[in-house]
Design an enzyme around this catalytic site. Structure first.
Site, PDB file in Angstrom:
ATOM      1  N   ASN A 158       1.054   0.015   5.913  1.00  0.00           N
ATOM      2  CA  ASN A 158       1.579  -0.945   4.803  1.00  0.00           C
ATOM      3  C   ASN A 158       2.331  -2.176   5.330  1.00  0.00           C
ATOM      4  O   ASN A 158       3.013  -2.004   6.119  1.00  0.00           O
ATOM      5  CB  ASN A 158       2.356  -0.119   3.801  1.00  0.00           C
ATOM      6  CG  ASN A 158       3.074  -0.957   2.906  1.00  0.00           C
ATOM      7  OD1 ASN A 158       2.418  -1.932   2.383  1.00  0.00           O
ATOM      8  ND2 ASN A 158       4.146  -0.519   2.524  1.00  0.00           N
ATOM      9  N   GLY A 159       1.597  -3.162   5.065  1.00  0.00           N
ATOM     10  CA  GLY A 159       2.202  -4.611   5.538  1.00  0.00           C
ATOM     11  C   GLY A 159       1.518  -5.519   6.067  1.00  0.00           C
ATOM     12  O   GLY A 159       0.109  -5.420   5.665  1.00  0.00           O
ATOM     13  N   TRP A 190      -3.703  -1.755  -1.381  1.00  0.00           N
ATOM     14  CA  TRP A 190      -4.048  -3.088  -1.849  1.00  0.00           C
ATOM     15  C   TRP A 190      -4.363  -4.159  -1.139  1.00  0.00           C
ATOM     16  O   TRP A 190      -3.780  -4.409  -0.330  1.00  0.00           O
ATOM     17  CB  TRP A 190      -2.723  -3.467  -2.761  1.00  0.00           C
ATOM     18  CG  TRP A 190      -2.872  -4.592  -3.776  1.00  0.00           C
ATOM     19  CD1 TRP A 190      -3.311  -4.595  -5.118  1.00  0.00           C
ATOM     20  CD2 TRP A 190      -2.105  -5.972  -3.432  1.00  0.00           C
ATOM     21  NE1 TRP A 190      -2.994  -5.982  -5.398  1.00  0.00           N
ATOM     22  CE2 TRP A 190      -2.535  -6.819  -4.628  1.00  0.00           C
ATOM     23  CE3 TRP A 190      -1.892  -6.705  -2.038  1.00  0.00           C
ATOM     24  CZ2 TRP A 190      -2.303  -8.055  -4.601  1.00  0.00           C
ATOM     25  CZ3 TRP A 190      -1.782  -7.811  -2.276  1.00  0.00           C
ATOM     26  CH2 TRP A 190      -1.917  -8.819  -3.278  1.00  0.00           C
ATOM     27  N   ARG A 221       1.381   1.463  -5.851  1.00  0.00           N
ATOM     28  CA  ARG A 221       1.558   0.342  -4.687  1.00  0.00           C
ATOM     29  C   ARG A 221       0.196  -0.158  -4.363  1.00  0.00           C
ATOM     30  O   ARG A 221       0.049  -1.199  -3.878  1.00  0.00           O
ATOM     31  CB  ARG A 221       2.121   1.062  -3.678  1.00  0.00           C
ATOM     32  CG  ARG A 221       3.476   1.625  -3.802  1.00  0.00           C
ATOM     33  CD  ARG A 221       3.872   2.468  -2.774  1.00  0.00           C
ATOM     34  NE  ARG A 221       4.128   1.511  -1.609  1.00  0.00           N
ATOM     35  CZ  ARG A 221       5.338   0.739  -1.491  1.00  0.00           C
ATOM     36  NH1 ARG A 221       6.345   1.029  -2.193  1.00  0.00           N
ATOM     37  NH2 ARG A 221       5.550  -0.077  -0.514  1.00  0.00           N
ATOM     38  N   LYS A 265       3.389  -9.475 -20.231  1.00  0.00           N
ATOM     39  CA  LYS A 265       3.095  -8.218 -20.509  1.00  0.00           C
ATOM     40  C   LYS A 265       1.594  -8.352 -21.041  1.00  0.00           C
ATOM     41  O   LYS A 265       0.883  -7.370 -20.401  1.00  0.00           O
ATOM     42  CB  LYS A 265       3.934  -7.498 -21.351  1.00  0.00           C
ATOM     43  CG  LYS A 265       4.451  -6.179 -21.310  1.00  0.00           C
ATOM     44  CD  LYS A 265       5.524  -5.830 -20.398  1.00  0.00           C
ATOM     45  CE  LYS A 265       5.173  -6.635 -18.826  1.00  0.00           C
ATOM     46  NZ  LYS A 265       6.470  -6.563 -17.962  1.00  0.00           N
ATOM     47  N   CYS A 309       0.846  -1.280   0.005  1.00  0.00           N
ATOM     48  CA  CYS A 309      -0.070   0.004  -0.007  1.00  0.00           C
ATOM     49  C   CYS A 309       1.046   1.093   0.083  1.00  0.00           C
ATOM     50  O   CYS A 309       2.277   1.050   0.147  1.00  0.00           O
ATOM     51  CB  CYS A 309      -0.884   0.005   1.200  1.00  0.00           C
ATOM     52  SG  CYS A 309      -1.791  -1.393   1.388  1.00  0.00           S
ATOM     53  N   GLU A 324       8.520 -12.784 -21.358  1.00  0.00           N
ATOM     54  CA  GLU A 324       8.141 -11.890 -20.879  1.00  0.00           C
ATOM     55  C   GLU A 324       6.779 -10.965 -21.726  1.00  0.00           C
ATOM     56  O   GLU A 324       6.045 -10.272 -21.254  1.00  0.00           O
ATOM     57  CB  GLU A 324       9.467 -10.630 -21.090  1.00  0.00           C
ATOM     58  CG  GLU A 324       9.360  -9.231 -20.815  1.00  0.00           C
ATOM     59  CD  GLU A 324       8.658  -8.857 -19.453  1.00  0.00           C
ATOM     60  OE1 GLU A 324       8.809  -9.911 -18.472  1.00  0.00           O
ATOM     61  OE2 GLU A 324       8.399  -7.560 -19.106  1.00  0.00           O
ATOM     62  N   LYS A 381       2.254  -2.642  -8.087  1.00  0.00           N
ATOM     63  CA  LYS A 381       3.428  -2.632  -8.482  1.00  0.00           C
ATOM     64  C   LYS A 381       4.519  -3.225  -7.393  1.00  0.00           C
ATOM     65  O   LYS A 381       5.520  -3.917  -8.016  1.00  0.00           O
ATOM     66  CB  LYS A 381       4.198  -1.040  -8.710  1.00  0.00           C
ATOM     67  CG  LYS A 381       5.469  -0.825  -9.185  1.00  0.00           C
ATOM     68  CD  LYS A 381       5.358  -0.657 -10.727  1.00  0.00           C
ATOM     69  CE  LYS A 381       6.564  -0.486 -11.335  1.00  0.00           C
ATOM     70  NZ  LYS A 381       6.841  -1.312 -12.574  1.00  0.00           N
ATOM     71  N   HIS A 426       4.551 -31.181 -27.965  1.00  0.00           N
ATOM     72  CA  HIS A 426       4.539 -32.026 -27.032  1.00  0.00           C
ATOM     73  C   HIS A 426       3.463 -31.864 -25.885  1.00  0.00           C
ATOM     74  O   HIS A 426       3.311 -32.248 -24.861  1.00  0.00           O
ATOM     75  CB  HIS A 426       5.863 -32.016 -25.769  1.00  0.00           C
ATOM     76  CG  HIS A 426       7.099 -32.321 -26.726  1.00  0.00           C
ATOM     77  ND1 HIS A 426       7.299 -33.737 -27.071  1.00  0.00           N
ATOM     78  CD2 HIS A 426       8.209 -31.732 -27.132  1.00  0.00           C
ATOM     79  CE1 HIS A 426       8.399 -33.787 -27.761  1.00  0.00           C
ATOM     80  NE2 HIS A 426       8.891 -32.492 -27.951  1.00  0.00           N
ATOM     81  N   GLU A 469      -1.042  -9.387 -18.341  1.00  0.00           N
ATOM     82  CA  GLU A 469      -1.075  -8.575 -17.312  1.00  0.00           C
ATOM     83  C   GLU A 469      -1.810  -7.174 -17.421  1.00  0.00           C
ATOM     84  O   GLU A 469      -2.722  -6.872 -16.527  1.00  0.00           O
ATOM     85  CB  GLU A 469       0.210  -7.986 -16.890  1.00  0.00           C
ATOM     86  CG  GLU A 469       0.652  -7.207 -15.856  1.00  0.00           C
ATOM     87  CD  GLU A 469       2.035  -6.798 -15.662  1.00  0.00           C
ATOM     88  OE1 GLU A 469       2.876  -6.779 -16.420  1.00  0.00           O
ATOM     89  OE2 GLU A 469       2.533  -6.366 -14.303  1.00  0.00           O
TER      90      GLU A 469
HETATM   91  O1  M6R Z   1      10.041  -4.859  -7.914  1.00  0.00           O
HETATM   92  P1  M6R Z   1      10.558  -6.178  -8.693  1.00  0.00           P
HETATM   93  O2  M6R Z   1      11.121  -6.099  -9.837  1.00  0.00           O
HETATM   94  O3  M6R Z   1      10.900  -7.132  -7.474  1.00  0.00           O
HETATM   95  O4  M6R Z   1       8.821  -6.763  -9.016  1.00  0.00           O
HETATM   96  C1  M6R Z   1       8.786  -8.260  -9.524  1.00  0.00           C
HETATM   97  C2  M6R Z   1       7.496  -8.283 -10.285  1.00  0.00           C
HETATM   98  O5  M6R Z   1       6.405  -8.214  -9.321  1.00  0.00           O
HETATM   99  C3  M6R Z   1       7.303  -7.451 -11.322  1.00  0.00           C
HETATM  100  O6  M6R Z   1       8.124  -7.698 -12.215  1.00  0.00           O
HETATM  101  C4  M6R Z   1       5.982  -7.704 -12.088  1.00  0.00           C
HETATM  102  O7  M6R Z   1       6.008  -9.158 -12.789  1.00  0.00           O
HETATM  103  C5  M6R Z   1       5.525  -6.833 -12.995  1.00  0.00           C
HETATM  104  N1  M6R Z   1       4.192  -6.117 -12.819  1.00  0.00           N
HETATM  105  C6  M6R Z   1       5.445  -7.418 -14.632  1.00  0.00           C
HETATM  106  O8  M6R Z   1       5.150  -6.342 -15.476  1.00  0.00           O
END
Ligand code: M6R
Length: 605
Positions: free
Chosen positions: A99-100, A73, A27, A482, A2, A478, A600, A501, A485
């Site tokens: 936060n936590g 969050w 966050r 993307k 958060c 990747e 994030k 396979h 997500e």
């Molecule tokens: O801050 P970090 O690089 O440790 O975060 C890792 C993942 O949470 C982050 O890369 C996540 O997969 C992204 N939202 C992908 O776009």
């Protein structure tokens, strides 16, 4: 996961806090709230939904010079008005943002209820408000200190009380917290973007630090009250870097910032073509290394997959790349000569941080690759290599990934030099090619209109596949992440040779397959697999290097990449995939920068 923001000063606290929260929304963004003093009483306004809904609910901001705010969050309790922070005690005289996770909240809640406290939310946080109420005798400071003795878990907390309306009390353990220092005004926040443009002087708090913030000053102690003298950290980020600067979304801006981010990350690290980490003090760290573990989550994990292939190929050193949430529960066979590299944009990811600590507990040195100076991972690692991507605000990681790739290549070249696996001339040639990658990414960005058109064409599909071999497979993963997500389209990445396979059964007429063809030596093999999917009705979009155009001519569409060294190709080949995901999400009306269910910074396991 958060965002917390607090302000004590001469200006109206509400716009300052809501502006700070807007830079922390990455966050978490399922609800937001604020607590200020009005007519001598605490006034809390909180709303499920985005920060904009809170701002609307507040309307014309009443005058207040001190307050705390939160963007959430959800972990405990659904996103709702009542579960949004701040939370109050029974009397409404104490308000708190957190936060936590308070791990022992259930037991504490039970006890507090037996003692007569009334709870109204489903959150773990509310217990802290009631604990502070329980211990409030002479001062808020002492009450919070006492409450801290009872709570277990992770927290960055900010608390205010009606009895002491001139101060914010804050404390930290395992969740980030900074203090911004102004003239006649001070701030607390979860992260630097919240205070950018207000002040460039901050304290980055360590675990078990306790702060009293007023307009006039800041006092930092440990949890027992012993004074701590901290160094002021000077923030060098440009305030504009946390704004959209004319782009419709942060993600698009950040995609376009990649050439510069790559330049900044490379700056000063290649001398006469050879990688030089003497400024970073890394030489000794690698002296006796026999095996590298690379651990990360999500996009950062995908960067680690590229790192593994690059280091194995040119430095001839064994590398194992794993997902942090899996690695931490493995029984790893640690050996002398092991080195751990953790990769994390935020430097706060809980699983990655846990792996760092586990490695250190086993006597293994840790090198962190992170974008955030002063983050937990940066502070706890033995050594740090920073990516210079600047603040990445969009939840979908783009420029952090490409700069992580740059660091992976720098490490590979550095280790190759150290281990003398190649002659200096060859390594200098590769170093020079790496230095050119900023210009190469600029070229790929010019394909934007074509990629947008393709996204328009495929916007209504339900499922997609991303294929590649070797480094192309790592990038395919990747690209698929993307797309799912931010556009919520089902996307699977497969090693091209693995498809037959099992997953080939999913290929049907009209299913788009994005095929990465940047590895000269593997292109013909990948094309055989592409023919297999085409024969089953798939439409194939090739993301291929110019020099491999001939090989890819049977594909339905081509997005061309400059003819770069195949080893470095991931830096350019990911860009069309990022743009494709972006425009697919736009066409489908998704909230690109704040995808559903995500945040994030993932500071929970
Ligand atoms: O801050 P970090 O690089 O440790 O975060 C890792 C993942 O949470 C982050 O890369 C996540 O997969 C992204 N939202 C992908 O776009």
């Amino acid at each position: 996961m958060c965002g917390i923001m607090g302000y004590a000063g001469r200006n109206n606290a509400i716009p300052v806090i809501t502006h700070g929260l807007s830079n922390l929304e990455y966050r978490g963004y399922d609800s937001a709230g604020i607590a200020i003093f009005k007519d001598g009483q605490i006034m809390i306004t909180k709303k499920a939904g985005r920060l904009a809904d809170l701002v609307k609910a507040i309307g014309e901001p009443p005058a207040a010079n001190l307050g705390i705010g939160h963007t959430r969050w959800a972990t405990h309790g659904v996103p709702s008005d009542v579960n949004a922070h701040p939370h109050a005690d029974c009397s409404g005289r104490i308000a708190i943002v957190h936060n936590g996770i308070i791990e022992n909240y259930a037991a504490l809640r039970k006890e507090l209820i037996l003692e007569g406290h009334d709870f109204i939310s489903d959150t773990d946080t509310e217990v802290v408000a009631h604990l502070v109420e329980k211990f409030y005798a002479d001062s808020l400071e002492n009450a919070v200190r006492k409450a801290l003795n009872y709570i277990e878990g992770s927290f960055a907390l900010a608390v205010i009380s009606q009895e002491e309306p001139d101060k914010i009390i804050a404390a930290k353990k395992d969740s980030p917290l900074i203090v911004g220092l102004g003239a006649g005004e001070n701030y607390i926040a979860s992260d630097i973007p919240a205070i950018l443009g207000k002040t460039d002087k901050v304290y980055i708090l360590d675990d078990y630090e306790f702060v009293v913030v007023t307009a006039e000053g800041v006092t930092i102690t440990d949890f027992s009250g012993n004074l701590i003298n901290k160094e002021i950290f000077n923030v060098t980020w440009d305030p504009i870097s946390a704004e959209k600067a004319g782009y419709e979304h942060f993600m698009l801006k950040e995609i376009h910032e990649q050439p510069d981010a790559i330049r900044q990350t490379l700056r000063g690290k290649i001398k006469d073509g050879l990688v030089d980490f003497s400024e970073q003090g890394l030489d000794e760290l690698f002296d006796d290394v026999k095996k590298i573990y690379m651990v990360a989550c999500g996009t950062a994990y995908h960067a680690g997959l590229v790192g593994r292939l690059a280091i194995e190929k040119i430095a001839r050193l064994p590398v194992e790349t794993d997902i942090a949430s899996e690695f931490r529960y493995r029984d790893v066979l640690w050996s002398p000569g092991d080195l751990m590299i953790v990769i994390s944009q935020s430097g706060e990811t809980a699983d990655t941080l846990a792996v760092l600590r586990e490695a250190q507990r086993n006597g293994v040195k840790v090198l962190a690759v992170t974008n955030v100076v002063g983050s937990s991972i940066a502070r706890e690692a033995d050594k740090v290599l920073y990516t210079y991507a600047g603040p990445e605000i969009a939840v979908a990681s783009t420029k952090a990934y490409s700069t992580q790739l740059v660091i992976m290549y720098l490490l590979a070249l550095y280790l190759a030099k150290k281990r003398k696996t190649y002659d200096q001339k060859t390594l200098a040639g590769l170093g020079k090619e790496l230095l050119d990658m900023d210009v190469m990414t600029e070229k790929v960005l010019q394909e934007e209109e074509k990629i947008k058109r393709l996204a328009g064409k495929y916007q209504n599909v339900e499922s997609t596949f991303f294929l590649g071999r070797g480094l192309d497979y790592a990038v395919a993963m990747e690209g698929a992440l993307k797309l799912k997500e931010i556009s919520y389209i089902h996307a699977e990445a497969y090693a091209a040779g693995e498809l037959k396979h099992g997953p080939l059964a999913l290929i049907d007429t009209g299913v788009p397959v994005l095929a990465l063809i940047s590895q000269d030596a593997l292109a013909a093999k990948s094309m055989s697999n592409i023919k297999e999917v085409k024969a089953r009705g798939a439409v194939v979009v090739a993301v291929c290097k110019e020099n491999l155009q001939e090989v890819c001519q049977e594909c339905d569409e081509q997005i061309l990449l400059p003819d770069v060294n195949p080893l470095l190709a991931p830096i350019v080949s990911v860009i069309p995939l990022q743009m494709f995901a972006y425009y697919m999400a736009i066409f489908r009306g998704a909230d690109v920068d704040k995808p559903r269910n995500l945040a994030k910074s993932v500071t929970v396991e």
